[in-house]
Design a protein around this motif. Structure first.
Motif, PDB file in Angstrom:
ATOM      1  N   THR A 144      -8.158  -0.027  -6.805  1.00  0.00           N
ATOM      2  CA  THR A 144      -8.693   1.009  -7.682  1.00  0.00           C
ATOM      3  C   THR A 144      -9.430   0.344  -8.841  1.00  0.00           C
ATOM      4  OG1 THR A 144      -6.758   1.100  -9.125  1.00  0.00           O
ATOM      5  CG2 THR A 144      -6.708   2.474  -7.138  1.00  0.00           C
ATOM      6  N   LEU A 145     -10.133   1.161  -9.624  1.00  0.00           N
ATOM      7  CA  LEU A 145     -10.779   0.618 -10.819  1.00  0.00           C
ATOM      8  C   LEU A 145      -9.748   0.041 -11.790  1.00  0.00           C
ATOM      9  CD1 LEU A 145     -13.656   3.085 -11.786  1.00  0.00           C
ATOM     10  CD2 LEU A 145     -13.856   0.732 -10.968  1.00  0.00           C
ATOM     11  N   TYR A 146      -8.525   0.569 -11.718  1.00  0.00           N
ATOM     12  CA  TYR A 146      -7.489   0.072 -12.629  1.00  0.00           C
ATOM     13  C   TYR A 146      -7.165  -1.401 -12.369  1.00  0.00           C
ATOM     14  CZ  TYR A 146      -3.157  -0.172 -15.294  1.00  0.00           C
ATOM     15  OH  TYR A 146      -2.189  -0.527 -16.204  1.00  0.00           O
ATOM     16  N   TYR A 147      -7.329  -1.867 -11.126  1.00  0.00           N
ATOM     17  CA  TYR A 147      -7.117  -3.286 -10.814  1.00  0.00           C
ATOM     18  C   TYR A 147      -7.986  -4.152 -11.730  1.00  0.00           C
ATOM     19  CZ  TYR A 147      -6.928  -7.543  -7.920  1.00  0.00           C
ATOM     20  OH  TYR A 147      -6.758  -8.829  -7.468  1.00  0.00           O
ATOM     21  N   PHE A 148      -9.234  -3.775 -11.882  1.00  0.00           N
ATOM     22  CA  PHE A 148     -10.163  -4.531 -12.720  1.00  0.00           C
ATOM     23  C   PHE A 148      -9.891  -4.295 -14.202  1.00  0.00           C
ATOM     24  CE2 PHE A 148     -12.148  -4.104  -8.630  1.00  0.00           C
ATOM     25  CZ  PHE A 148     -12.782  -5.315  -8.428  1.00  0.00           C
TER      26      PHE A 148
ATOM     27  N   LEU B 122       0.820  -1.210   0.000  1.00  0.00           N
ATOM     28  CA  LEU B 122       0.000   0.000   0.000  1.00  0.00           C
ATOM     29  C   LEU B 122       0.857   1.264   0.000  1.00  0.00           C
ATOM     30  CD1 LEU B 122      -2.816  -1.022   2.510  1.00  0.00           C
ATOM     31  CD2 LEU B 122      -3.075  -0.587   0.060  1.00  0.00           C
ATOM     32  N   ARG B 123       2.036   1.184   0.608  1.00  0.00           N
ATOM     33  CA  ARG B 123       2.933   2.347   0.668  1.00  0.00           C
ATOM     34  C   ARG B 123       3.785   2.509  -0.589  1.00  0.00           C
ATOM     35  NH1 ARG B 123       3.836   0.379   6.012  1.00  0.00           N
ATOM     36  NH2 ARG B 123       5.863  -0.438   5.344  1.00  0.00           N
ATOM     37  N   ASP B 124       3.764   1.497  -1.461  1.00  0.00           N
ATOM     38  CA  ASP B 124       4.591   1.535  -2.671  1.00  0.00           C
ATOM     39  C   ASP B 124       4.115   2.666  -3.585  1.00  0.00           C
ATOM     40  OD1 ASP B 124       5.908   1.036  -5.105  1.00  0.00           O
ATOM     41  OD2 ASP B 124       6.028  -1.105  -4.673  1.00  0.00           O
ATOM     42  N   LYS B 125       5.003   3.557  -3.928  1.00  0.00           N
ATOM     43  CA  LYS B 125       4.649   4.742  -4.709  1.00  0.00           C
ATOM     44  C   LYS B 125       4.739   4.503  -6.217  1.00  0.00           C
ATOM     45  CE  LYS B 125       4.164   7.168  -0.958  1.00  0.00           C
ATOM     46  NZ  LYS B 125       2.799   7.514  -0.492  1.00  0.00           N
ATOM     47  N   SER B 126       5.087   3.288  -6.636  1.00  0.00           N
ATOM     48  CA  SER B 126       5.273   3.035  -8.068  1.00  0.00           C
ATOM     49  C   SER B 126       3.952   2.956  -8.823  1.00  0.00           C
ATOM     50  CB  SER B 126       6.063   1.738  -8.274  1.00  0.00           C
ATOM     51  OG  SER B 126       5.354   0.627  -7.754  1.00  0.00           O
ATOM     52  N   GLY B 127       2.838   2.835  -8.102  1.00  0.00           N
ATOM     53  CA  GLY B 127       1.541   2.775  -8.760  1.00  0.00           C
ATOM     54  C   GLY B 127       0.592   1.883  -7.985  1.00  0.00           C
ATOM     55  N   PRO B 128      -0.698   1.874  -8.353  1.00  0.00           N
ATOM     56  CA  PRO B 128      -1.670   1.049  -7.640  1.00  0.00           C
ATOM     57  C   PRO B 128      -1.418  -0.439  -7.862  1.00  0.00           C
ATOM     58  CG  PRO B 128      -2.662   2.002  -9.603  1.00  0.00           C
ATOM     59  CD  PRO B 128      -1.311   2.628  -9.464  1.00  0.00           C
ATOM     60  N   ILE B 129      -1.875  -1.244  -6.939  1.00  0.00           N
ATOM     61  CA  ILE B 129      -1.695  -2.695  -7.023  1.00  0.00           C
ATOM     62  C   ILE B 129      -2.497  -3.255  -8.186  1.00  0.00           C
ATOM     63  CG2 ILE B 129      -2.089  -4.888  -5.828  1.00  0.00           C
ATOM     64  CD1 ILE B 129      -1.816  -3.303  -3.192  1.00  0.00           C
ATOM     65  N   THR B 130      -1.864  -4.136  -8.954  1.00  0.00           N
ATOM     66  CA  THR B 130      -2.556  -4.888  -9.992  1.00  0.00           C
ATOM     67  C   THR B 130      -2.303  -6.375  -9.752  1.00  0.00           C
ATOM     68  OG1 THR B 130      -0.720  -5.031 -11.582  1.00  0.00           O
ATOM     69  CG2 THR B 130      -2.052  -3.020 -11.615  1.00  0.00           C
ATOM     70  N   VAL B 131      -2.974  -7.216 -10.527  1.00  0.00           N
ATOM     71  CA  VAL B 131      -2.758  -8.652 -10.356  1.00  0.00           C
ATOM     72  C   VAL B 131      -1.360  -9.081 -10.768  1.00  0.00           C
ATOM     73  CG1 VAL B 131      -5.189  -9.309 -10.508  1.00  0.00           C
ATOM     74  CG2 VAL B 131      -3.833  -9.142 -12.603  1.00  0.00           C
ATOM     75  N   ARG B 132      -0.690  -8.254 -11.569  1.00  0.00           N
ATOM     76  CA  ARG B 132       0.699  -8.591 -11.921  1.00  0.00           C
ATOM     77  C   ARG B 132       1.569  -8.634 -10.664  1.00  0.00           C
ATOM     78  NH1 ARG B 132       3.571  -8.672 -16.387  1.00  0.00           N
ATOM     79  NH2 ARG B 132       1.933  -7.655 -17.604  1.00  0.00           N
ATOM     80  N   GLU B 133       1.501  -7.573  -9.844  1.00  0.00           N
ATOM     81  CA  GLU B 133       2.287  -7.535  -8.612  1.00  0.00           C
ATOM     82  C   GLU B 133       1.726  -8.470  -7.556  1.00  0.00           C
ATOM     83  OE1 GLU B 133       2.631  -4.055 -11.021  1.00  0.00           O
ATOM     84  OE2 GLU B 133       0.858  -4.591  -9.836  1.00  0.00           O
TER      85      GLU B 133
ATOM     86  N   GLN C  61      -9.634   6.333  -9.337  1.00  0.00           N
ATOM     87  CA  GLN C  61     -10.891   5.975  -8.673  1.00  0.00           C
ATOM     88  C   GLN C  61     -10.666   4.799  -7.728  1.00  0.00           C
ATOM     89  OE1 GLN C  61     -14.628   6.133 -10.674  1.00  0.00           O
ATOM     90  NE2 GLN C  61     -13.753   7.056 -12.516  1.00  0.00           N
ATOM     91  N   ARG C  62     -10.725   5.073  -6.438  1.00  0.00           N
ATOM     92  CA  ARG C  62     -10.475   4.052  -5.422  1.00  0.00           C
ATOM     93  C   ARG C  62     -11.773   3.381  -4.995  1.00  0.00           C
ATOM     94  NH1 ARG C  62      -5.488   3.744  -3.688  1.00  0.00           N
ATOM     95  NH2 ARG C  62      -4.040   5.442  -4.188  1.00  0.00           N
ATOM     96  N   LEU C  63     -11.674   2.094  -4.719  1.00  0.00           N
ATOM     97  CA  LEU C  63     -12.842   1.319  -4.310  1.00  0.00           C
ATOM     98  C   LEU C  63     -12.775   0.900  -2.852  1.00  0.00           C
ATOM     99  CD1 LEU C  63     -13.211  -0.998  -7.436  1.00  0.00           C
ATOM    100  CD2 LEU C  63     -14.368   1.166  -6.963  1.00  0.00           C
ATOM    101  N   GLY C  64     -11.722   1.244  -2.161  1.00  0.00           N
ATOM    102  CA  GLY C  64     -11.531   0.825  -0.772  1.00  0.00           C
ATOM    103  C   GLY C  64     -10.239   0.058  -0.625  1.00  0.00           C
ATOM    104  N   GLY C  65      -9.575   0.247   0.519  1.00  0.00           N
ATOM    105  CA  GLY C  65      -8.275  -0.383   0.717  1.00  0.00           C
ATOM    106  C   GLY C  65      -7.301   0.163  -0.316  1.00  0.00           C
TER     107      GLY C  65
ATOM    108  N   ARG D  38     -25.377  -0.860  -5.568  1.00  0.00           N
ATOM    109  CA  ARG D  38     -25.718  -0.132  -6.800  1.00  0.00           C
ATOM    110  C   ARG D  38     -24.652   0.908  -7.139  1.00  0.00           C
ATOM    111  NH1 ARG D  38     -30.870  -0.769  -4.489  1.00  0.00           N
ATOM    112  NH2 ARG D  38     -30.744   1.264  -3.438  1.00  0.00           N
ATOM    113  N   LYS D  39     -24.091   1.547  -6.116  1.00  0.00           N
ATOM    114  CA  LYS D  39     -23.024   2.533  -6.338  1.00  0.00           C
ATOM    115  C   LYS D  39     -21.791   1.860  -6.944  1.00  0.00           C
ATOM    116  CE  LYS D  39     -20.299   6.034  -3.880  1.00  0.00           C
ATOM    117  NZ  LYS D  39     -20.031   6.660  -2.553  1.00  0.00           N
ATOM    118  N   LEU D  40     -21.451   0.675  -6.420  1.00  0.00           N
ATOM    119  CA  LEU D  40     -20.318  -0.063  -6.968  1.00  0.00           C
ATOM    120  C   LEU D  40     -20.576  -0.429  -8.426  1.00  0.00           C
ATOM    121  CD1 LEU D  40     -17.596  -1.495  -6.545  1.00  0.00           C
ATOM    122  CD2 LEU D  40     -18.875  -3.504  -5.750  1.00  0.00           C
TER     123      LEU D  40
END
Length: 310
Positions: free
Chosen positions: A208-212, A83-94, A201-205, A181-183
């Protein structure tokens, strides 16, 4: 059976504790599998409640002459650091892909393992990612897809959420309905967003939407179309998280004409491949609350398929 402690990615930023499980008395190099977790934060046994699917599989395969490697998921071992990694949001690759490829490389360096007979066993979201992991460097002899789906993750997530909502008492349904419904609205037009818009766009924790978006483009079906090695598709008939009538049927539609793809459907088994207690998604917690183990039939089928295709 022999269990040896390992550290996967020992010299990386995210080392992971794991176990290499070997059959006893092997006189020549043996086939092996890499286990890949489903969604969420999981230890090396993929423990959920009182169930330990990966431990069951590792011990069962070892008794049938097949080695395996399992390890703590990166988001289980290093959640705060990620979560502290500044290289970008978490994806399934990492989160998943990189470590599965490291595990395959670890097995290939071990003289007790036959480097040409290394398979991937992906469970749930791990099954969705297995074709991608294979194509991006895993280079496996074959893929075992347990309780997976060719659909996109957000589609399955929304289906599960709406089914759980429908099973709730009226008051809870009213309270939870707005959030669901918001999700759903957030996912609308997901693939029309730029990468930067999706990352914002963060979804919690840390999600982000980019994960999906990153996981869903290319799709699982796109990756499956490129896989040439044998595949074993396994599904519990009582699974309420992915469905025999929908997800397993989609695999059959996509892969059914290939001679090197095998399908196995198990009556009475749930998402973790143990006997189901309920057929309701709202009972998911209870489903994992009683100790049960993967039956011999599943272990026999998986081991026989690996030995024939390896």
């Amino acid at each position: 059976m022999i269990n040896e402690k390992i550290v996967l990615g020992e010299n990386t930023r995210y080392p992971l504790n794991g176990l290499l499980t070997l059959p006893e008395g092997a006189e020549k190099p043996v086939p092996a599998v890499v286990f890949v977790h489903g969604s969420g934060s999981s230890n090396m046994d993929e423990k959920v409640g009182k169930l330990t699917p990966f431990r069951d599989l590792a011990e069962g395969l070892a008794a049938r002459g097949i080695a395996s490697v399992r390890y703590d998921k990166r988001t289980y071992a290093h959640a705060f650091r990620m979560l502290r990694d500044k290289s970008g949001p978490i994806t399934v690759r990492e989160e998943t892909v990189e470590d599965a490829i490291l595990a395959a490389e670890l097995l290939r360096r071990d003289g007790r393992i036959d480097p040409g007979r290394i398979f991937i066993v992906g469970h749930s979201m791990g099954a969705m990612l297995a074709p991608r992991i294979h194509l991006e460097g895993g280079d496996f002899a074959g893929l075992v897809l347990m309780a997976g789906t060719p659909r996109r993750l957000e589609e399955v997530l929304m289906e599960q959420s709406n089914e759980a909502l429908a099973e709730m008492p009226a008051l809870l349904r009213k309270l939870a309905g707005g959030s669901i419904r918001k999700l759903g609205r957030k996912f609308e037009g997901l693939y029309d967003l730029s990468d930067e818009e999706a990352k914002a766009q963060r979804l919690g924790g840390g999600t982000t939407l980019y994960y999906f978006k990153e996981m869903g483009q290319p799709t699982v079906a796109d990756h499956l179309a490129q896989v040439q090695v044998p595949m074993l598709v396994m599904q519990g008939e009582m699974d309420v998280q992915v469905k025999a009538g929908v997800d397993f049927a989609l695999y059959r539609e996509l892969l059914g004409e290939r001679e090197n793809v095998t399908f196995r459907l198990y009556p009475g088994l749930n998402h973790a491949f143990v006997p189901a207690l309920s057929g309701k998604i709202s009972d998911a917690k209870r489903e994992f609350s009683r100790e049960r183990h993967i039956p011999a039939e599943v272990l026999d089928d998986m081991a026989a398929w690996i030995l024939v295709n390896g």
